[in-house]
Design a protein around this motif. Structure first.
Motif, short mmCIF file in Angstrom:
data_model
loop_
_atom_site.label_atom_id
_atom_site.label_comp_id
_atom_site.label_asym_id
_atom_site.label_seq_id
_atom_site.Cartn_x
_atom_site.Cartn_y
_atom_site.Cartn_z
N LEU A 28 1.19 -1.16 -0.14
CA LEU A 28 -0.02 0.09 0.00
C LEU A 28 0.83 1.60 -0.11
O LEU A 28 1.16 2.43 0.01
N VAL A 29 2.12 0.76 0.59
CA VAL A 29 2.91 1.76 0.28
C VAL A 29 3.55 2.57 -0.85
O VAL A 29 3.64 3.71 -1.59
N ALA A 30 3.79 1.97 -1.38
CA ALA A 30 4.11 1.45 -2.95
C ALA A 30 3.86 1.50 -4.20
O ALA A 30 3.71 2.56 -5.04
N HIS A 31 2.08 0.92 -3.72
CA HIS A 31 1.29 0.75 -5.08
C HIS A 31 0.10 1.09 -4.91
O HIS A 31 -1.29 1.42 -5.75
N GLY A 32 -0.03 1.49 -3.25
CA GLY A 32 -1.89 1.64 -2.65
C GLY A 32 -2.21 3.49 -2.82
O GLY A 32 -2.84 3.74 -3.28
N PHE A 33 -1.34 4.09 -3.77
CA PHE A 33 -1.15 5.79 -3.58
C PHE A 33 -0.48 6.68 -4.25
O PHE A 33 0.87 6.06 -4.28
N PRO A 34 -0.63 7.41 -4.74
CA PRO A 34 0.11 7.94 -5.69
C PRO A 34 1.73 8.41 -5.00
O PRO A 34 1.98 9.48 -3.60
N ALA A 35 3.04 8.19 -5.44
CA ALA A 35 3.78 8.36 -3.74
C ALA A 35 3.61 10.21 -4.32
O ALA A 35 3.19 11.12 -5.45
N LEU A 259 -7.06 1.37 -8.35
CA LEU A 259 -7.18 2.44 -6.67
C LEU A 259 -6.85 3.94 -7.18
O LEU A 259 -7.38 4.68 -6.77
N SER A 260 -5.53 3.74 -8.27
CA SER A 260 -5.80 4.88 -9.08
C SER A 260 -6.21 5.30 -9.74
O SER A 260 -6.52 7.28 -9.86
N PHE A 261 -7.13 4.87 -10.50
CA PHE A 261 -8.07 5.54 -11.29
C PHE A 261 -9.23 5.73 -9.89
O PHE A 261 -9.84 6.79 -10.75
N LEU A 262 -9.59 5.24 -9.47
CA LEU A 262 -10.50 5.70 -8.23
C LEU A 262 -9.70 6.84 -7.74
O LEU A 262 -11.18 8.24 -7.61
N HIS A 263 -8.65 6.53 -7.10
CA HIS A 263 -8.36 7.79 -6.34
C HIS A 263 -8.28 8.98 -7.17
O HIS A 263 -8.64 10.46 -7.14
N GLU A 264 -7.62 9.49 -9.06
CA GLU A 264 -8.00 10.37 -10.08
C GLU A 264 -9.42 10.80 -9.66
O GLU A 264 -9.36 12.25 -10.21
N ARG A 265 -10.54 9.72 -10.44
CA ARG A 265 -11.98 9.96 -10.87
C ARG A 265 -13.16 10.13 -9.95
O ARG A 265 -13.41 11.22 -9.99
N SER A 266 -12.30 10.34 -8.72
CA SER A 266 -13.10 10.61 -7.02
C SER A 266 -12.32 12.00 -6.58
O SER A 266 -13.08 12.69 -5.85
N GLY A 267 -11.41 13.00 -7.50
CA GLY A 267 -10.96 14.24 -7.45
C GLY A 267 -10.55 13.73 -5.58
O GLY A 267 -10.46 14.96 -4.99
N GLY A 268 -9.66 12.51 -5.68
CA GLY A 268 -9.32 12.13 -4.16
C GLY A 268 -10.21 12.27 -2.93
O GLY A 268 -9.17 11.84 -1.98
N ARG A 269 -10.73 11.87 -3.34
CA ARG A 269 -11.73 11.25 -2.02
C ARG A 269 -12.06 9.79 -1.61
O ARG A 269 -11.09 9.59 -0.91
#
Ligand code: PSU
Ligand code: MN
Length: 295
Positions: A28-35, A259-269
């Motif tokens: 989750l540190v490396a791949h779960g969130f945008p660096a 996960l990164s698609f969702l992070h982007e498309r939800s505006g970070g929510r």
């Protein structure tokens, strides 16, 4: 033979004293969130474990060694270029000297070997939607079925087939405990999941059940903790999965892609909810480990 495992002093001291220790994974540190957000989430999780009175043991592969307990500058090495390391990948990653970010399954394999019976994460992997095509079941499930450890998560990641995953957990004998909930949390949302077989009200109750399960020869347990804030992203998940299929993303790459698609498309929510639930699960894992140490 050197088993390639290095245990940090803080973790070693706690284990030697029979004190509370919580394993944390590094995928989750490396791949779960945008660096570089993942590093901050990892550090906040460690702080939450400490605030509960337990020692954090963040697990990853660095410089040919399987490391149990990482410092802040070491955590920074878990960038998106790191390998995603499940149980099958540990040995090759260490021998080849690659940076390896452990999944729940990978971290459980190490935790089981070292003797750390608690782990905190966001959501475990499970049966991917559309099974058996593709035939994709997270290695988290067999790892739970054979490792005597209690994993605290906000249930199963909702991009998966959650009811099928619950059935599989039953098949392989993994107890699922709902923390102050009658239904399994759906990762980003607290509501709408299948019923949990058992509800518990306190961390100490979960610790006692884990103790009894292990005394009876059982292995992994799941303590499902609803996310502190709830978000309904089912429509976005559908788009994410179609996008992944269209882009030919498969295997280990599916979960980080979605996960990164969702992070982007939800505006970070989704990123905010994901961070909050991971830290909260680390804290509850710490509390449960503390209660267990006092049994
Ligand atoms: N929880 C999160 N974010 C994550 C993960 C869990 O909030 O990125 C990771 C864990 O390491 C878990 C992995 O083991 O996702 C599951 O991946 P897969 O479905 O490919 O097994
Ligand atoms: Mn998979």
């Amino acid at each position: 033979m050197d088993p390639l495992v290095d245990i940090a002093e803080e973790v070693r001291d706690a284990l030697d004293a029979g004190g509370p220790v919580v394993a944390l994974e590094t995928t989750l540190v490396a791949h779960g969130f945008p660096a570089p957000d993942g590093v901050e989430v990892g550090l906040a999780s460690e702080a939450a474990v400490r605030s509960a009175g337990a020692a954090p043991a963040t697990i990853g592969v660095l410089d040919g060694r399987i490391r149990v307990g990482l410092g802040p500058s070491e955590l920074e090495r878990f960038t998106p270029e790191a390998r995603k390391v499940g149980p099958r990948d540990l040995a090759a990653c260490a021998v080849q000297g690659a940076v390896g970010a452990t999944t729940v399954g990978g971290a459980l394999a190490v935790a089981g070997w070292v003797g750390i019976p608690f782990l905190g994460t966001g959501g475990i992997g499970g049966v991917h939607r559309g099974f058996p095509s593709p035939l994709d079941v997270s290695a988290d499930i067999p790892a739970l079925s054979r490792t005597p450890a209690l994993v605290v998560s906000s249930g199963v990641k909702s991009l998966l087939d959650v009811p099928a995953t619950v059935e599989l957990l039953e098949s392989v004998g993994v107890p699922v405990l709902g923390f102050r909930t009658d239904t399994l949390p759906l990762f980003y949302s607290a509501e709408g999941g299948p019923p949990v077989p058992q509800r518990v009200e306190e961390a100490a109750e979960a610790a006692q059940i884990a103790w009894a399960h292990w005394a009876l020869g059982g292995a992994g347990l799941l303590l499902a903790n609803p996310p502190p804030e709830s978000l309904d992203v089912e429509n976005l998940i559908d788009s994410a999965l179609s996008e992944a299929a269209a882009a030919g993303v498969s295997g280990q790459a599916v979960t980080p892609f979605v996960l990164s698609f969702l992070h982007e498309r939800s505006g970070g929510r989704t990123r905010e909810v994901n961070r909050a639930l991971i830290v909260e699960n680390a804290r509850l894992a710490g509390e449960t480990a503390v209660a267990f140490a006092a049994l």
